[in-house]
Write a protein that holds these residues in place. Structure first.
Motif, short mmCIF file in Angstrom:
data_model
loop_
_atom_site.label_atom_id
_atom_site.label_comp_id
_atom_site.label_asym_id
_atom_site.label_seq_id
_atom_site.Cartn_x
_atom_site.Cartn_y
_atom_site.Cartn_z
N ARG A 17 0.84 -1.20 0.00
CA ARG A 17 0.00 0.00 0.00
C ARG A 17 0.87 1.24 0.00
NH1 ARG A 17 -5.32 0.57 1.19
NH2 ARG A 17 -5.38 -1.63 1.80
N ALA A 18 0.43 2.31 -0.67
CA ALA A 18 1.23 3.52 -0.79
C ALA A 18 0.44 4.75 -0.39
CB ALA A 18 1.74 3.69 -2.22
N ASP A 19 1.06 5.62 0.41
CA ASP A 19 0.57 6.96 0.68
C ASP A 19 1.27 7.90 -0.29
OD1 ASP A 19 -0.83 5.89 2.83
OD2 ASP A 19 0.77 6.38 4.26
N VAL A 20 0.53 8.88 -0.82
CA VAL A 20 1.11 9.80 -1.81
C VAL A 20 0.84 11.23 -1.38
CG1 VAL A 20 1.25 10.46 -4.24
CG2 VAL A 20 0.65 8.11 -3.63
N THR A 21 1.88 12.06 -1.45
CA THR A 21 1.77 13.49 -1.18
C THR A 21 2.20 14.25 -2.42
OG1 THR A 21 2.23 13.21 1.17
CG2 THR A 21 2.54 15.41 0.25
N GLY A 24 4.06 21.44 -3.16
CA GLY A 24 3.81 22.68 -3.88
C GLY A 24 4.58 22.81 -5.18
N GLY A 25 5.68 22.05 -5.32
CA GLY A 25 6.46 22.10 -6.55
C GLY A 25 6.03 21.07 -7.57
N GLY A 26 4.97 20.32 -7.28
CA GLY A 26 4.49 19.33 -8.22
C GLY A 26 5.12 17.96 -8.09
N ARG A 27 6.01 17.77 -7.09
CA ARG A 27 6.62 16.46 -6.89
C ARG A 27 5.62 15.49 -6.29
NH1 ARG A 27 11.87 16.50 -3.48
NH2 ARG A 27 10.35 17.17 -1.93
N LEU A 28 5.77 14.21 -6.60
CA LEU A 28 5.01 13.16 -5.96
C LEU A 28 5.92 12.42 -5.00
CD1 LEU A 28 3.03 11.52 -8.93
CD2 LEU A 28 2.33 13.40 -7.44
N VAL A 29 5.55 12.42 -3.72
CA VAL A 29 6.29 11.68 -2.70
C VAL A 29 5.48 10.44 -2.37
CG1 VAL A 29 7.33 11.75 -0.41
CG2 VAL A 29 7.27 13.83 -1.81
N VAL A 30 6.03 9.27 -2.69
CA VAL A 30 5.31 8.01 -2.56
C VAL A 30 5.93 7.19 -1.43
CG1 VAL A 30 4.53 5.93 -3.76
CG2 VAL A 30 4.85 8.07 -5.03
N ASP A 31 5.16 6.94 -0.37
CA ASP A 31 5.61 6.15 0.77
C ASP A 31 4.91 4.80 0.75
OD1 ASP A 31 7.43 7.94 2.20
OD2 ASP A 31 5.66 9.21 2.47
N GLU A 106 7.65 -10.55 -11.01
CA GLU A 106 6.48 -9.87 -11.54
C GLU A 106 6.24 -8.55 -10.80
OE1 GLU A 106 2.99 -12.25 -11.76
OE2 GLU A 106 4.08 -14.05 -12.39
N ARG A 107 5.67 -7.63 -11.52
CA ARG A 107 5.28 -6.37 -10.88
C ARG A 107 4.07 -6.62 -9.97
NH1 ARG A 107 2.59 -3.74 -16.37
NH2 ARG A 107 0.67 -4.99 -16.26
N VAL A 108 3.97 -5.82 -8.90
CA VAL A 108 2.87 -5.96 -7.94
C VAL A 108 2.10 -4.64 -7.90
CG1 VAL A 108 2.25 -6.41 -5.54
CG2 VAL A 108 4.20 -7.60 -6.57
N PRO A 109 0.79 -4.66 -8.18
CA PRO A 109 0.02 -3.41 -8.14
C PRO A 109 0.02 -2.81 -6.73
CG PRO A 109 -1.22 -5.15 -9.23
CD PRO A 109 -0.04 -5.80 -8.59
N LEU A 110 0.06 -1.49 -6.67
CA LEU A 110 -0.01 -0.78 -5.40
C LEU A 110 -1.45 -0.45 -5.05
CD1 LEU A 110 2.97 1.73 -5.54
CD2 LEU A 110 2.55 0.06 -3.74
N LEU A 111 -1.79 -0.66 -3.76
CA LEU A 111 -3.08 -0.22 -3.25
C LEU A 111 -2.98 1.24 -2.82
CD1 LEU A 111 -4.12 -3.24 -1.01
CD2 LEU A 111 -4.86 -2.73 -3.33
N PRO A 112 -4.06 2.01 -2.97
CA PRO A 112 -4.02 3.41 -2.53
C PRO A 112 -4.16 3.53 -1.02
CG PRO A 112 -6.16 2.89 -3.46
CD PRO A 112 -5.31 1.66 -3.64
N GLY A 113 -3.28 4.30 -0.40
CA GLY A 113 -3.40 4.65 1.00
C GLY A 113 -3.90 6.07 1.12
#
Length: 295
Positions: A17-21, A24-31, A106-113
């Motif tokens: 599962r991933a949290d995404v922020t 303000g500069g348009g970056r995506l921070v994926v935890d 294999e790639r593993v789909p991420l769940l939305p946090g």
């Protein structure tokens, strides 16, 4: 990974599962929450969905050539972080998020946090340059994490829509172009027998403008209301000057990835037809005119 579900020594576990922020500069921070050994080298993969109608071979080639990969660095415990800078921009479309483990797995789909999109909420677009690049993380209908991206050299950002009688008034802001002589809103009817309606703009500032659409100027069924004809859809553009190319009017600069079912505007009955504005699956503005009674 065994059976595509994880389980290798350093492979991703089932359904990370991933949290995404979005900052303000348009970056995506994926935890990403991902219990792995500290020596693991997982990666984040953003893979674009191929254009409609492509063969499987073409779709696979498309994904391989255009996918975006970023290293996931350990953030302590079971947390891993990847930062996707604003540049280079993602091509326009929908990008599905995955975790990659060791080569060959294999790639593993991420769940939305959690998704922190507060930097997008204002929707003003001040300070935006050209081309306009927008990225909005969202949860797909089947419960996976994805990113909706737009990349437009020129753009007309729809703002408030007001209604009065048989008309609607749209306010908008222009990006990547300047308003000049002969500027008009331009509505184009979809289909083989394409019709066009042009409407003068009212300048309301350096890049801001407004225009009023009278629904009675947008006939349904090739001009015949109530004869069983199919609904007509009129796509909304702006032509910023007499000799300029038309620019799609859309709503992109906020935190709503799919606004078609979220922004529902009232329908107006006009003697045999009803008309209502709506946003398409690409967040572009359109007007639908539907025959309702026999003529």
């Amino acid at each position: 990974m065994s059976g595509g579900d994880g389980g290798g020594t350093n492979g991703p576990v089932v359904r990370p599962r991933a949290d995404v922020t979005v900052d303000g500069g348009g970056r995506l921070v994926v935890d990403v929450t991902l219990p792995l050994a500290a020596t693991a080298r997982p990666r984040l993969l953003l893979q674009p969905r191929p254009p409609k109608g492509q063969s499987k071979e073409g779709a696979d080639r498309w994904a391989e050539e255009t996918g975006r990969v970023a290293a996931l660095e350990s953030a302590g415990g079971d947390r891993w972080r990847a930062v996707l800078e604003a540049a280079p921009a993602l091509e326009e479309g929908r990008w599905d998020a995955y975790v990659l483990g060791a080569p060959g797995e294999e790639r593993v789909p991420l769940l939305p946090g959690l998704r922190d999109l507060r930097a997008l909420v204002s929707g003003a677009g001040d300070g935006r340059g050209a081309p306009l690049a927008v990225r909005i993380p969202y949860a797909t209908k089947d419960g996976r994490l994805a990113v909706r991206a737009w990349l437009r050299v020129t753009h007309a950002e729809a703002g408030r829509i007001d209604f009065s009688g048989s008309s609607m008034t749209v306010t908008a802001r222009l990006f990547g172009a300047l308003l000049g002589d002969g500027a008009v809103a331009s509505l184009h009817r979809r289909g083989r027998d394409t019709a066009v309606r042009e409407i003068a703009l009212r300048h309301e500032g350096d890049r801001d403008f407004a225009f009023t659409v009278d629904y009675r100027d947008l006939p349904a069924g090739g001009g015949r209301a109530g004869t069983g004809a199919a609904p007509e859809v009129w796509d909304v553009y702006v032509r910023p000057a007499a000799d300029a190319r038309r620019i799609r009017v859309a709503r992109l600069l906020d935190d709503v990835a799919d606004r078609k079912a979220v922004f529902v505007y009232p329908a107006t009955a006009l003697g045999g037809v009803t008309a209502r504005p709506y946003y398409t699956v690409d967040n572009d503005l359109a007007v639908e005119v539907v025959p309702t009674t026999a003529g």
